[in-house]
Design a protein around this motif. Sequence first.
Motif, PDB file in Angstrom:
ATOM      1  N   ALA A 144      -6.248   0.579  -7.507  1.00 21.25           N
ATOM      2  CA  ALA A 144      -6.039  -0.505  -8.469  1.00 21.25           C
ATOM      3  C   ALA A 144      -4.768  -0.242  -9.253  1.00 21.25           C
ATOM      4  O   ALA A 144      -4.579   0.858  -9.786  1.00 21.25           O
ATOM      5  CB  ALA A 144      -7.231  -0.608  -9.422  1.00 21.25           C
ATOM      6  N   LEU A 145      -3.876  -1.233  -9.309  1.00 21.29           N
ATOM      7  CA  LEU A 145      -2.674  -1.149 -10.135  1.00 21.29           C
ATOM      8  C   LEU A 145      -2.998  -1.757 -11.495  1.00 21.29           C
ATOM      9  O   LEU A 145      -3.432  -2.910 -11.591  1.00 21.29           O
ATOM     10  CB  LEU A 145      -1.516  -1.895  -9.488  1.00 21.29           C
ATOM     11  N   ILE A 146      -2.798  -0.970 -12.550  1.00 19.86           N
ATOM     12  CA  ILE A 146      -3.245  -1.341 -13.888  1.00 19.86           C
ATOM     13  C   ILE A 146      -2.053  -1.482 -14.821  1.00 19.86           C
ATOM     14  O   ILE A 146      -1.143  -0.637 -14.821  1.00 19.86           O
ATOM     15  CB  ILE A 146      -4.223  -0.278 -14.426  1.00 19.86           C
ATOM     16  N   ASP A 147      -2.066  -2.536 -15.603  1.00 19.46           N
ATOM     17  CA  ASP A 147      -1.018  -2.740 -16.595  1.00 19.46           C
ATOM     18  C   ASP A 147      -1.142  -1.671 -17.679  1.00 19.46           C
ATOM     19  O   ASP A 147      -2.206  -1.516 -18.298  1.00 19.46           O
ATOM     20  CB  ASP A 147      -1.143  -4.132 -17.203  1.00 19.46           C
ATOM     21  N   ALA A 148      -0.069  -0.938 -17.917  1.00 18.39           N
ATOM     22  CA  ALA A 148      -0.112   0.174 -18.873  1.00 18.39           C
ATOM     23  C   ALA A 148      -0.367  -0.303 -20.295  1.00 18.39           C
ATOM     24  O   ALA A 148      -0.922   0.442 -21.112  1.00 18.39           O
ATOM     25  CB  ALA A 148       1.190   0.964 -18.808  1.00 18.39           C
ATOM     26  N   ALA A 149       0.006  -1.531 -20.607  1.00 20.95           N
ATOM     27  CA  ALA A 149      -0.164  -2.041 -21.975  1.00 20.95           C
ATOM     28  C   ALA A 149      -1.560  -2.588 -22.218  1.00 20.95           C
ATOM     29  O   ALA A 149      -2.210  -2.258 -23.210  1.00 20.95           O
ATOM     30  CB  ALA A 149       0.880  -3.125 -22.259  1.00 20.95           C
ATOM     31  N   SER A 150      -2.049  -3.421 -21.283  1.00 22.25           N
ATOM     32  CA  SER A 150      -3.334  -4.103 -21.508  1.00 22.25           C
ATOM     33  C   SER A 150      -4.529  -3.385 -20.908  1.00 22.25           C
ATOM     34  O   SER A 150      -5.674  -3.634 -21.297  1.00 22.25           O
ATOM     35  CB  SER A 150      -3.268  -5.521 -20.942  1.00 22.25           C
ATOM     36  N   GLY A 151      -4.285  -2.500 -19.943  1.00 17.88           N
ATOM     37  CA  GLY A 151      -5.389  -1.828 -19.275  1.00 17.88           C
ATOM     38  C   GLY A 151      -6.108  -2.701 -18.262  1.00 17.88           C
ATOM     39  O   GLY A 151      -7.157  -2.319 -17.736  1.00 17.88           O
ATOM     40  N   MET A 152      -5.540  -3.863 -17.933  1.00 23.03           N
ATOM     41  CA  MET A 152      -6.169  -4.777 -16.983  1.00 23.03           C
ATOM     42  C   MET A 152      -5.677  -4.494 -15.565  1.00 23.03           C
ATOM     43  O   MET A 152      -4.478  -4.265 -15.348  1.00 23.03           O
ATOM     44  CB  MET A 152      -5.840  -6.226 -17.351  1.00 23.03           C
ATOM     45  N   LEU A 173       1.577   5.375 -11.842  1.00 22.76           N
ATOM     46  CA  LEU A 173       1.701   5.066 -10.417  1.00 22.76           C
ATOM     47  C   LEU A 173       2.711   5.991  -9.745  1.00 22.76           C
ATOM     48  O   LEU A 173       2.561   6.334  -8.562  1.00 22.76           O
ATOM     49  CB  LEU A 173       2.121   3.604 -10.245  1.00 22.76           C
ATOM     50  N   ALA A 174       3.721   6.418 -10.476  1.00 24.00           N
ATOM     51  CA  ALA A 174       4.723   7.327  -9.907  1.00 24.00           C
ATOM     52  C   ALA A 174       4.084   8.609  -9.395  1.00 24.00           C
ATOM     53  O   ALA A 174       4.539   9.186  -8.401  1.00 24.00           O
ATOM     54  CB  ALA A 174       5.783   7.653 -10.957  1.00 24.00           C
ATOM     55  N   GLU A 175       3.038   9.059 -10.061  1.00 23.74           N
ATOM     56  CA  GLU A 175       2.346  10.280  -9.623  1.00 23.74           C
ATOM     57  C   GLU A 175       1.720  10.075  -8.244  1.00 23.74           C
ATOM     58  O   GLU A 175       1.789  10.959  -7.379  1.00 23.74           O
ATOM     59  CB  GLU A 175       1.282  10.657 -10.655  1.00 23.74           C
ATOM     60  N   LEU A 176       1.130   8.903  -8.028  1.00 24.28           N
ATOM     61  CA  LEU A 176       0.537   8.606  -6.722  1.00 24.28           C
ATOM     62  C   LEU A 176       1.616   8.548  -5.647  1.00 24.28           C
ATOM     63  O   LEU A 176       1.434   9.079  -4.541  1.00 24.28           O
ATOM     64  CB  LEU A 176      -0.213   7.275  -6.775  1.00 24.28           C
ATOM     65  N   ARG A 199       6.584  -6.488 -12.716  1.00 23.66           N
ATOM     66  CA  ARG A 199       6.413  -5.289 -13.529  1.00 23.66           C
ATOM     67  C   ARG A 199       7.254  -4.153 -12.948  1.00 23.66           C
ATOM     68  O   ARG A 199       7.335  -3.997 -11.731  1.00 23.66           O
ATOM     69  CB  ARG A 199       4.946  -4.828 -13.553  1.00 23.66           C
ATOM     70  N   PRO A 200       7.847  -3.321 -13.789  1.00 21.98           N
ATOM     71  CA  PRO A 200       8.509  -2.110 -13.289  1.00 21.98           C
ATOM     72  C   PRO A 200       7.449  -1.091 -12.892  1.00 21.98           C
ATOM     73  O   PRO A 200       6.327  -1.088 -13.426  1.00 21.98           O
ATOM     74  CB  PRO A 200       9.320  -1.628 -14.490  1.00 21.98           C
ATOM     75  N   ALA A 220       4.859  -4.494  -7.106  1.00 25.84           N
ATOM     76  CA  ALA A 220       5.376  -4.489  -8.479  1.00 25.84           C
ATOM     77  C   ALA A 220       6.358  -5.639  -8.690  1.00 25.84           C
ATOM     78  O   ALA A 220       6.347  -6.290  -9.747  1.00 25.84           O
ATOM     79  CB  ALA A 220       6.044  -3.146  -8.784  1.00 25.84           C
ATOM     80  N   ARG A 221       7.201  -5.916  -7.684  1.00 27.20           N
ATOM     81  CA  ARG A 221       8.132  -7.047  -7.794  1.00 27.20           C
ATOM     82  C   ARG A 221       7.374  -8.361  -7.900  1.00 27.20           C
ATOM     83  O   ARG A 221       7.720  -9.233  -8.707  1.00 27.20           O
ATOM     84  CB  ARG A 221       9.069  -7.075  -6.586  1.00 27.20           C
ATOM     85  N   ASP A 222       6.337  -8.510  -7.082  1.00 24.66           N
ATOM     86  CA  ASP A 222       5.538  -9.733  -7.124  1.00 24.66           C
ATOM     87  C   ASP A 222       4.860  -9.904  -8.476  1.00 24.66           C
ATOM     88  O   ASP A 222       4.674 -11.033  -8.954  1.00 24.66           O
ATOM     89  CB  ASP A 222       4.491  -9.726  -6.014  1.00 24.66           C
ATOM     90  N   LEU A 223       4.467  -8.793  -9.083  1.00 19.20           N
ATOM     91  CA  LEU A 223       3.806  -8.836 -10.387  1.00 19.20           C
ATOM     92  C   LEU A 223       4.802  -8.989 -11.538  1.00 19.20           C
ATOM     93  O   LEU A 223       4.404  -9.257 -12.676  1.00 19.20           O
ATOM     94  CB  LEU A 223       2.995  -7.557 -10.603  1.00 19.20           C
TER      95      LEU A 223
END
Length: 249
Positions: free
Chosen positions: A231-239, A189-192, A212-213, A207-210
């Motif tokens: 779409a914001l995707i969890d880096a661990a689960s891919g969801m 997401l930092a790239e975007l 997640r950092p 991100a705060r609401d989720l």
Amino acid sequence: MSRRIQWAGAHLAASLLITSMVAALVFLVWFPHPFRELAGGVKLFLIIVTVDVILGPAATLIVANPKKSLKELRLDVAFISLLQIAALAYGLWTMVQARPVYMAFEVSRFRVIHAVDVDPQLLAQAPAEWRHLPMGRPQLVAVRPFRSAQEQSDAMFAELGGLTLGARPDFWMPYADAVSAVKAEAKPLAELLQRKPEARAAAEAMARDLGRPLDGLLYLPVAGRNLFWTALIDAASGMPLDYLPVDPY
């Protein structure tokens, strides 16, 4: 004039009650976040509201002539109400056809798939679990890899004709089977945010609401109806966790 206002007010109250129930169905079941914007649910609903809440009571205000008998007035209002119900039924049928049924991962992005996009003949050829489109909230699905160069070529030509990969039931597979491909295609997401600094505040709030950092989130484009979101995707689960109203291109 008081009679006109009384009848029109009663008609308006009934229309608002019905519209509130329709709104719950539309925005909680058929077009939940983010599909009310991505799939055009708000615009379709506003058409229904215009007919049901404005035109019906306005027509009653016009026909509620104090010189008419109560029987004549009831017949006029009943006729208006029947027309209103018919218009509402047609509007709901239109929304059923336009409702989003899947969020499909297509190779390098997500795409919102509407019921009207899916060819019934292809639907009949799909695996048993996908032969009936969901009537509830849209579900996640993925497009399987091509099985041959010929299949890829045929699919590309079909897409040029308007049949997108995500709308083809014969290409669907469980989203869980595509998680590794999702994580491989997604970017930090930092790239975007480097390219779209105006989106940082909204992304940080999301991100705060989720909980997640930002560095734990990836992103992929989402193709909606005439617009793109992210779409914001969890880096661990891919969801996919949430959707940012920012065009990532």
